[in-house]
Write a protein that holds these residues in place. Structure first.
Motif, PDB file in Angstrom:
ATOM      1  N   HIS A 351      10.672  22.117 -11.880  1.00  0.00           N
ATOM      2  CA  HIS A 351       9.949  22.562 -13.075  1.00  0.00           C
ATOM      3  C   HIS A 351       8.854  21.585 -13.444  1.00  0.00           C
ATOM      4  O   HIS A 351       7.686  21.889 -13.354  1.00  0.00           O
ATOM      5  N   GLY A 352       9.221  20.394 -13.863  1.00  0.00           N
ATOM      6  CA  GLY A 352       8.226  19.450 -14.341  1.00  0.00           C
ATOM      7  C   GLY A 352       8.019  19.576 -15.833  1.00  0.00           C
ATOM      8  O   GLY A 352       8.413  20.567 -16.461  1.00  0.00           O
ATOM      9  N   GLY A 353       7.400  18.545 -16.400  1.00  0.00           N
ATOM     10  CA  GLY A 353       7.160  18.582 -17.831  1.00  0.00           C
ATOM     11  C   GLY A 353       6.130  17.566 -18.270  1.00  0.00           C
ATOM     12  O   GLY A 353       6.006  16.493 -17.673  1.00  0.00           O
ATOM     13  N   ASP A 354       5.369  17.904 -19.306  1.00  0.00           N
ATOM     14  CA  ASP A 354       4.361  17.018 -19.874  1.00  0.00           C
ATOM     15  C   ASP A 354       4.617  16.890 -21.368  1.00  0.00           C
ATOM     16  O   ASP A 354       4.610  17.877 -22.096  1.00  0.00           O
ATOM     17  N   GLU A 355       4.869  15.683 -21.796  1.00  0.00           N
ATOM     18  CA  GLU A 355       5.027  15.365 -23.210  1.00  0.00           C
ATOM     19  C   GLU A 355       4.014  14.280 -23.512  1.00  0.00           C
ATOM     20  O   GLU A 355       3.595  13.560 -22.600  1.00  0.00           O
ATOM     21  N   ILE A 356       3.625  14.149 -24.750  1.00  0.00           N
ATOM     22  CA  ILE A 356       2.657  13.116 -25.061  1.00  0.00           C
ATOM     23  C   ILE A 356       3.179  11.773 -24.538  1.00  0.00           C
ATOM     24  O   ILE A 356       4.296  11.345 -24.827  1.00  0.00           O
ATOM     25  N   GLY A 357       2.389  11.094 -23.698  1.00  0.00           N
ATOM     26  CA  GLY A 357       2.763   9.806 -23.144  1.00  0.00           C
ATOM     27  C   GLY A 357       3.594   9.855 -21.879  1.00  0.00           C
ATOM     28  O   GLY A 357       3.797   8.821 -21.236  1.00  0.00           O
ATOM     29  N   TYR A 358       4.086  11.031 -21.478  1.00  0.00           N
ATOM     30  CA  TYR A 358       4.940  11.127 -20.302  1.00  0.00           C
ATOM     31  C   TYR A 358       4.625  12.385 -19.501  1.00  0.00           C
ATOM     32  O   TYR A 358       4.349  13.438 -20.068  1.00  0.00           O
ATOM     33  N   MET A 359       4.682  12.264 -18.174  1.00  0.00           N
ATOM     34  CA  MET A 359       4.578  13.410 -17.274  1.00  0.00           C
ATOM     35  C   MET A 359       5.649  13.246 -16.206  1.00  0.00           C
ATOM     36  O   MET A 359       5.886  12.143 -15.714  1.00  0.00           O
ATOM     37  N   SER A 360       6.306  14.325 -15.841  1.00  0.00           N
ATOM     38  CA  SER A 360       7.283  14.275 -14.750  1.00  0.00           C
ATOM     39  C   SER A 360       7.070  15.458 -13.821  1.00  0.00           C
ATOM     40  O   SER A 360       6.661  16.544 -14.248  1.00  0.00           O
ATOM     41  N   ARG A 361       7.333  15.218 -12.540  1.00  0.00           N
ATOM     42  CA  ARG A 361       7.234  16.256 -11.514  1.00  0.00           C
ATOM     43  C   ARG A 361       8.455  16.145 -10.617  1.00  0.00           C
ATOM     44  O   ARG A 361       8.983  15.059 -10.396  1.00  0.00           O
ATOM     45  N   ASN A 362       8.919  17.287 -10.083  1.00  0.00           N
ATOM     46  CA  ASN A 362      10.068  17.244  -9.194  1.00  0.00           C
ATOM     47  C   ASN A 362       9.953  18.284  -8.088  1.00  0.00           C
ATOM     48  O   ASN A 362       9.145  19.208  -8.165  1.00  0.00           O
ATOM     49  N   ALA A 363      10.755  18.074  -7.062  1.00  0.00           N
ATOM     50  CA  ALA A 363      10.822  18.987  -5.923  1.00  0.00           C
ATOM     51  C   ALA A 363      12.253  18.966  -5.405  1.00  0.00           C
ATOM     52  O   ALA A 363      12.806  17.895  -5.159  1.00  0.00           O
ATOM     53  N   VAL A 364      12.837  20.148  -5.259  1.00  0.00           N
ATOM     54  CA  VAL A 364      14.236  20.275  -4.855  1.00  0.00           C
ATOM     55  C   VAL A 364      14.325  21.285  -3.722  1.00  0.00           C
ATOM     56  O   VAL A 364      13.655  22.330  -3.749  1.00  0.00           O
ATOM     57  N   SER A 365      15.155  20.984  -2.727  1.00  0.00           N
ATOM     58  CA  SER A 365      15.318  21.904  -1.608  1.00  0.00           C
ATOM     59  C   SER A 365      16.048  23.166  -2.052  1.00  0.00           C
ATOM     60  O   SER A 365      16.765  23.171  -3.055  1.00  0.00           O
ATOM     61  N   ASP A 366      15.866  24.235  -1.302  1.00  0.00           N
ATOM     62  CA  ASP A 366      16.422  25.536  -1.677  1.00  0.00           C
ATOM     63  C   ASP A 366      17.941  25.496  -1.789  1.00  0.00           C
ATOM     64  O   ASP A 366      18.527  26.201  -2.602  1.00  0.00           O
ATOM     65  N   ASP A 367      18.584  24.669  -0.982  1.00  0.00           N
ATOM     66  CA  ASP A 367      20.049  24.583  -1.013  1.00  0.00           C
ATOM     67  C   ASP A 367      20.552  23.470  -1.925  1.00  0.00           C
ATOM     68  O   ASP A 367      21.767  23.239  -2.027  1.00  0.00           O
ATOM     69  N   GLY A 368      19.645  22.768  -2.573  1.00  0.00           N
ATOM     70  CA  GLY A 368      20.043  21.697  -3.482  1.00  0.00           C
ATOM     71  C   GLY A 368      20.479  20.418  -2.795  1.00  0.00           C
ATOM     72  O   GLY A 368      20.931  19.488  -3.452  1.00  0.00           O
ATOM     73  N   ARG A 369      20.288  20.331  -1.493  1.00  0.00           N
ATOM     74  CA  ARG A 369      20.757  19.153  -0.767  1.00  0.00           C
ATOM     75  C   ARG A 369      19.933  17.914  -1.104  1.00  0.00           C
ATOM     76  O   ARG A 369      20.453  16.803  -1.143  1.00  0.00           O
ATOM     77  N   VAL A 370      18.631  18.095  -1.341  1.00  0.00           N
ATOM     78  CA  VAL A 370      17.728  16.976  -1.597  1.00  0.00           C
ATOM     79  C   VAL A 370      16.921  17.271  -2.868  1.00  0.00           C
ATOM     80  O   VAL A 370      16.470  18.396  -3.078  1.00  0.00           O
ATOM     81  N   ALA A 371      16.749  16.240  -3.685  1.00  0.00           N
ATOM     82  CA  ALA A 371      15.922  16.378  -4.889  1.00  0.00           C
ATOM     83  C   ALA A 371      15.100  15.120  -5.083  1.00  0.00           C
ATOM     84  O   ALA A 371      15.548  14.014  -4.779  1.00  0.00           O
ATOM     85  N   VAL A 372      13.895  15.295  -5.572  1.00  0.00           N
ATOM     86  CA  VAL A 372      12.990  14.182  -5.852  1.00  0.00           C
ATOM     87  C   VAL A 372      12.422  14.377  -7.255  1.00  0.00           C
ATOM     88  O   VAL A 372      11.978  15.482  -7.596  1.00  0.00           O
ATOM     89  N   THR A 373      12.432  13.334  -8.058  1.00  0.00           N
ATOM     90  CA  THR A 373      11.810  13.380  -9.385  1.00  0.00           C
ATOM     91  C   THR A 373      10.948  12.142  -9.571  1.00  0.00           C
ATOM     92  O   THR A 373      11.345  11.038  -9.198  1.00  0.00           O
ATOM     93  N   ALA A 374       9.773  12.343 -10.150  1.00  0.00           N
ATOM     94  CA  ALA A 374       8.875  11.238 -10.489  1.00  0.00           C
ATOM     95  C   ALA A 374       8.530  11.327 -11.967  1.00  0.00           C
ATOM     96  O   ALA A 374       8.287  12.414 -12.493  1.00  0.00           O
ATOM     97  N   SER A 375       8.501  10.172 -12.612  1.00  0.00           N
ATOM     98  CA  SER A 375       8.095  10.097 -14.012  1.00  0.00           C
ATOM     99  C   SER A 375       6.903   9.165 -14.117  1.00  0.00           C
ATOM    100  O   SER A 375       6.894   8.079 -13.538  1.00  0.00           O
ATOM    101  N   MET A 376       5.902   9.592 -14.872  1.00  0.00           N
ATOM    102  CA  MET A 376       4.698   8.799 -15.113  1.00  0.00           C
ATOM    103  C   MET A 376       4.560   8.590 -16.613  1.00  0.00           C
ATOM    104  O   MET A 376       4.570   9.550 -17.365  1.00  0.00           O
ATOM    105  N   SER A 377       4.458   7.342 -17.033  1.00  0.00           N
ATOM    106  CA  SER A 377       4.471   7.053 -18.468  1.00  0.00           C
ATOM    107  C   SER A 377       3.065   6.951 -19.034  1.00  0.00           C
ATOM    108  O   SER A 377       2.721   5.994 -19.722  1.00  0.00           O
ATOM    109  N   THR A 378       2.265   7.966 -18.740  1.00  0.00           N
ATOM    110  CA  THR A 378       0.892   8.016 -19.237  1.00  0.00           C
ATOM    111  C   THR A 378       0.472   9.470 -19.392  1.00  0.00           C
ATOM    112  O   THR A 378       0.777  10.305 -18.533  1.00  0.00           O
TER     113      THR A 378
END
Length: 407
Positions: A351-378
């Motif tokens: 999904h991902g999300g943008d809030e004042i001061g923060y942005m996050s992005r993610n990517a998850v495999s179709d079977d849920g085996r692997v997930a990646v999330t990144a947070s940026m504090s700007t």
């Protein structure tokens, strides 16, 4: 809260990135951001540099180079490799490093939690996807062509309701200081939306609507007798062991450790510390960590949260509108879940999300085996180009990491 960096204004939960101002910023970043540390031996420094010289780290540094003050990213599952990376600094005043397990405002990732609760209620036959909004909230969605008798819960979940998203933005530092401790209530936000005509007839288009999820939070409370965040806690956070995801309630603070959130409200070098902020709504009010988000999305896609029929409904997607196709080319949206193309072929979820001061992005495999999330504090309120630059770097980071991990 919307993960849409293509719009010029910068509401309290969206927009990101930086442009030429990054050059001025690079001069002001404290020593903790650099790769050399006084007193460290040459051999130790070389070993440390080698540890940092991975594709995952280089992608995190590329996000930092767009002007993001702090970056943290985590891979969970998949092939062995660096599980976490950080870049930049957590605090411009002290130069302390970014904590790899730091808390941040997860913003619109909250929508996936809310959608999961609604779909659990569907599986329990307490609500139905084709229920109208009016069945649960009679008379709330009405006026100027809006009619809750014609809008279903499915359409709220999928952003196909047509409800105009009049979520108040924060375009200047003065506005931030005026509203940071005075959040709008759900009723006030719905009332604002009702001042506008619908963007399209229900089911006849796609348009991201935070207000739609605020209405879903109200439906959850009406159907269960308990608040949306209580239901998220008891149905998702506790059963999945998400001990570092929480609803902040009346507190404007973020638990420690965390990277401070910064917002650029103009092209001037000065950044505003916007860490303190109240946003209690179902469209994006949760705070969490990269580890918890990965755990949640892996459990969700791995079939541990919803019954098969409801997970299948969640993954039934429609194309985004032209505005969202700019930052998310080829992406599609399910029920609180976005589907994005991977550079190595195939698709990821998230999904991902943008809030004042923060942005996050993610990517998850179709079977849920692997997930990646990144947070940026700007966050950035300067231009679409600035916002897209950081967004695209963040999307590359999570997509590349998922591909390398075998997602």
């Amino acid at each position: 809260m919307s993960p849409n960096p293509s719009r010029r204004p910068a509401p309290p939960r969206r927009r990101v990135t930086l442009g030429a101002a990054a050059l001025a910023l690079a001069v002001a970043v404290p020593p903790a951001v650099t790769h050399a540390v006084a007193g460290v031996s040459e051999d130790s420094a070389s070993a440390s540099a080698a540890a940092r010289d991975t594709p995952f780290q280089r992608d995190a540094d590329a996000v930092r180079d767009t002007g993001s003050i702090g970056v943290q990213a985590r891979v969970s599952g998949g092939r062995p490799g660096p599980g976490t990376v950080t870049s930049g600094t957590a605090d411009l005043r002290t130069g302390r490093p970014v904590p790899d397990g730091g808390y941040f405002r997860i913003a619109s990732n909250t929508k996936t939690f809310v959608a999961a609760v609604v779909l659990q209620l569907v599986g329990e036959r307490k609500v139905a996807l084709e229920d109208t909004v009016d069945k649960w909230l009679p008379g709330v969605v009405r006026g100027n062509g809006n009619d809750g008798r014609e809008i279903t819960l499915r359409q709220l979940l999928q952003h196909t309701s047509g409800i105009h998203d009049d979520y108040p933005g924060i375009a200047a530092a003065k506005e931030y200081y005026e509203v940071r401790f005075r959040p709008f209530t759900p009723g006030q936000l719905v009332e604002r939306a009702m001042r506008h005509r619908p963007d399209f007839r229900p089911g006849k288009g796609w348009g991201y609507s935070n207000v739609g999820y605020i209405l879903l939070g109200m439906v959850i409370e009406k159907a269960t007798g308990r608040t949306w965040h209580d239901q998220v806690r008891d149905r998702l956070l506790r059963p999945l062991g998400l001990r570092h995801t929480y609803y902040p309630g009346a507190s404007p603070a973020v638990r420690k450790p965390h990277a401070r959130g910064y917002q650029r409200f103009s092209t001037k070098p000065k950044l505003v510390d916007v860490t303190l902020y109240k946003d209690p709504n179902a469209s994006g009010g949760l705070i969490g960590t990269t580890a918890d988000l990965n755990r949640f999305f892996r459990a969700l896609l791995g079939g541990k949260v919803l019954k098969p029929a409801q997970l299948e409904e969640m993954k039934r997607t429609v194309p985004l509108n032209d505005e969202f196709q700019l930052p998310y080319p080829g992406a599609r949206y399910g029920l609180g879940l976005m589907k994005n193309r991977l550079p190595c072929g195939g698709w990821s979820w998230g999904h991902g999300g943008d809030e004042i001061g923060y942005m996050s992005r993610n990517a998850v495999s179709d079977d849920g085996r692997v997930a990646v999330t990144a947070s940026m504090s700007t966050g950035w309120s300067t231009s679409v180009e600035d916002t897209l630059r950081q967004h695209r770097a963040g999307m590359r980071l999570v997509a590349n990491a998922l591909c390398r991990a075998g997602g």
